[in-house]
Design a protein around this motif. Structure first.
Motif, PDB file in Angstrom:
ATOM      1  N   SER A   1      32.457  33.886  53.168  1.00 48.10           N
ATOM      2  CA  SER A   1      32.031  33.092  52.017  1.00 48.10           C
ATOM      3  C   SER A   1      32.457  33.753  50.701  1.00 48.10           C
ATOM      4  O   SER A   1      32.670  33.063  49.708  1.00 48.10           O
ATOM      5  N   LEU A   2      32.575  35.075  50.693  1.00 50.02           N
ATOM      6  CA  LEU A   2      33.068  35.758  49.499  1.00 50.02           C
ATOM      7  C   LEU A   2      34.534  35.414  49.242  1.00 50.02           C
ATOM      8  O   LEU A   2      34.932  35.146  48.103  1.00 50.02           O
ATOM      9  N   TYR A   3      35.325  35.405  50.314  1.00 51.04           N
ATOM     10  CA  TYR A   3      36.728  35.000  50.193  1.00 51.04           C
ATOM     11  C   TYR A   3      36.817  33.535  49.788  1.00 51.04           C
ATOM     12  O   TYR A   3      37.648  33.154  48.946  1.00 51.04           O
ATOM     13  N   TRP A   4      35.954  32.707  50.362  1.00 48.76           N
ATOM     14  CA  TRP A   4      35.924  31.278  50.054  1.00 48.76           C
ATOM     15  C   TRP A   4      35.597  31.070  48.569  1.00 48.76           C
ATOM     16  O   TRP A   4      36.201  30.242  47.902  1.00 48.76           O
ATOM     17  N   LEU A   5      34.648  31.836  48.044  1.00 47.43           N
ATOM     18  CA  LEU A   5      34.307  31.760  46.620  1.00 47.43           C
ATOM     19  C   LEU A   5      35.525  32.108  45.769  1.00 47.43           C
ATOM     20  O   LEU A   5      35.816  31.416  44.780  1.00 47.43           O
ATOM     21  N   TYR A   6      36.225  33.165  46.142  1.00 47.62           N
ATOM     22  CA  TYR A   6      37.436  33.562  45.422  1.00 47.62           C
ATOM     23  C   TYR A   6      38.447  32.413  45.407  1.00 47.62           C
ATOM     24  O   TYR A   6      39.003  32.066  44.352  1.00 47.62           O
ATOM     25  N   CYS A   7      38.692  31.824  46.555  1.00 50.57           N
ATOM     26  CA  CYS A   7      39.665  30.732  46.665  1.00 50.57           C
ATOM     27  C   CYS A   7      39.240  29.515  45.848  1.00 50.57           C
ATOM     28  O   CYS A   7      40.059  28.890  45.171  1.00 50.57           O
ATOM     29  N   MET A   8      37.953  29.180  45.901  1.00 49.05           N
ATOM     30  CA  MET A   8      37.476  28.024  45.139  1.00 49.05           C
ATOM     31  C   MET A   8      37.607  28.268  43.636  1.00 49.05           C
ATOM     32  O   MET A   8      37.965  27.350  42.891  1.00 49.05           O
ATOM     33  N   ALA A   9      37.319  29.484  43.189  1.00 50.95           N
ATOM     34  CA  ALA A   9      37.456  29.794  41.764  1.00 50.95           C
ATOM     35  C   ALA A   9      38.906  29.636  41.321  1.00 50.95           C
ATOM     36  O   ALA A   9      39.189  29.057  40.258  1.00 50.95           O
ATOM     37  N   GLU A  10      39.826  30.113  42.126  1.00 49.92           N
ATOM     38  CA  GLU A  10      41.253  29.958  41.802  1.00 49.92           C
ATOM     39  C   GLU A  10      41.650  28.481  41.780  1.00 49.92           C
ATOM     40  O   GLU A  10      42.374  28.036  40.888  1.00 49.92           O
ATOM     41  N   ASP A  11      41.165  27.722  42.768  1.00 48.52           N
ATOM     42  CA  ASP A  11      41.501  26.299  42.836  1.00 48.52           C
ATOM     43  C   ASP A  11      40.906  25.509  41.672  1.00 48.52           C
ATOM     44  O   ASP A  11      41.557  24.625  41.115  1.00 48.52           O
ATOM     45  N   VAL A  12      39.686  25.807  41.298  1.00 47.07           N
ATOM     46  CA  VAL A  12      39.070  25.116  40.150  1.00 47.07           C
ATOM     47  C   VAL A  12      39.869  25.420  38.885  1.00 47.07           C
ATOM     48  O   VAL A  12      40.084  24.527  38.064  1.00 47.07           O
ATOM     49  N   ASN A  13      40.329  26.641  38.747  1.00 47.38           N
ATOM     50  CA  ASN A  13      41.154  26.983  37.586  1.00 47.38           C
ATOM     51  C   ASN A  13      42.455  26.187  37.574  1.00 47.38           C
ATOM     52  O   ASN A  13      42.918  25.756  36.516  1.00 47.38           O
ATOM     53  N   LEU A  14      43.048  25.975  38.745  1.00 48.40           N
ATOM     54  CA  LEU A  14      44.274  25.177  38.821  1.00 48.40           C
ATOM     55  C   LEU A  14      44.011  23.716  38.489  1.00 48.40           C
ATOM     56  O   LEU A  14      44.785  23.080  37.770  1.00 48.40           O
ATOM     57  N   VAL A  15      42.925  23.175  39.007  1.00 50.06           N
ATOM     58  CA  VAL A  15      42.612  21.758  38.815  1.00 50.06           C
ATOM     59  C   VAL A  15      42.269  21.463  37.359  1.00 50.06           C
ATOM     60  O   VAL A  15      42.743  20.492  36.783  1.00 50.06           O
ATOM     61  N   THR A  16      41.448  22.295  36.761  1.00 53.58           N
ATOM     62  CA  THR A  16      40.949  22.010  35.413  1.00 53.58           C
ATOM     63  C   THR A  16      41.847  22.541  34.312  1.00 53.58           C
ATOM     64  O   THR A  16      41.743  22.087  33.179  1.00 53.58           O
ATOM     65  N   ALA A  17      42.701  23.506  34.617  1.00 50.52           N
ATOM     66  CA  ALA A  17      43.593  24.116  33.628  1.00 50.52           C
ATOM     67  C   ALA A  17      42.819  24.544  32.384  1.00 50.52           C
ATOM     68  O   ALA A  17      43.268  24.354  31.261  1.00 50.52           O
ATOM     69  N   ARG A  18      41.647  25.106  32.596  1.00 51.88           N
ATOM     70  CA  ARG A  18      40.790  25.543  31.485  1.00 51.88           C
ATOM     71  C   ARG A  18      41.294  26.886  30.959  1.00 51.88           C
ATOM     72  O   ARG A  18      41.450  27.836  31.722  1.00 51.88           O
ATOM     73  N   PRO A  19      41.555  26.982  29.652  1.00 48.77           N
ATOM     74  CA  PRO A  19      41.995  28.269  29.107  1.00 48.77           C
ATOM     75  C   PRO A  19      40.854  29.277  29.141  1.00 48.77           C
ATOM     76  O   PRO A  19      39.689  28.931  29.017  1.00 48.77           O
ATOM     77  N   ASN A  20      41.204  30.507  29.327  1.00 48.99           N
ATOM     78  CA  ASN A  20      40.233  31.612  29.357  1.00 48.99           C
ATOM     79  C   ASN A  20      39.236  31.511  30.510  1.00 48.99           C
ATOM     80  O   ASN A  20      38.148  32.083  30.435  1.00 48.99           O
TER      81      ASN A  20
END
Length: 116
Positions: free
Chosen positions: A23-42
Motif C-alpha cells: 500500500s505504501l508503493y501504491w500510495l507513491y504510484c497514485m501520487a505520481e498519477d494524480v500529478n500527471l492527471v491534474t498537471a498541478r504546479p508545485n
C-alpha cells in the motif's frame, strides 16, 4: 509518461498479503498519477508524499487524500463532467479506518484517465 491502469483487486490483495507494505508503493504510484492527471504546479512528488505520510504517522496521508480528491474533482469540472465531493469522501473513509477503500476509489478515478 502516461498514467498506468492498475488492477484495484490485485492492489488490495497485495496490500493485505504484504501487511501493508504494498500500500505504501501504491500510495507513491497514485501520487505520481494524480500529478500527471491534474498537471498541478508545485504538487508534491510521490516520494515526498510517501515520506511525509510515514514521518507524520499518516496525518499528511489524510491531507493528501483530501487534496487528491479535490484536484480530481476540479479536473472533472474542467472536462465538463459533474463535480462531486471526492476529497471529503476519501478523507472520511480514511479517518474511519477504511483507507484501502479510499485508495481503491481513488485508483478507480485515476484509471478513468489511463491510456486504453
Amino acid at each position: 509518461m502516461t498514467v498506468q491502469r492498475r488492477s484495484i483487486g490485485l492492489c488490495i490483495v497485495l496490500s493485505i498479503v504484504t501487511c501493508g507494505f504494498y500500500s505504501l508503493y501504491w500510495l507513491y504510484c497514485m501520487a505520481e498519477d494524480v500529478n500527471l492527471v491534474t498537471a498541478r504546479p508545485n504538487a508534491p512528488s510521490g516520494g515526498l508524499v510517501l515520506l511525509l505520510t510515514i514521518v507524520t504517522c499518516n496525518i499528511y496521508g489524510l491531507y493528501w487524500l483530501y487534496r487528491a480528491g479535490d484536484d480530481l474533482d476540479r479536473q472533472r469540472m474542467n472536462q465538463g463532467q459533474q463535480q462531486g465531493y471526492l476529497g471529503v469522501l476519501y478523507l472520511l473513509l480514511a479517518i474511519f479506518g477504511f483507507s484501502i477503500i479510499s485508495y481503491a476509489l481513488l485508483q478507480s478515478e485515476i484509471n478513468e484517465y489511463a491510456a486504453a
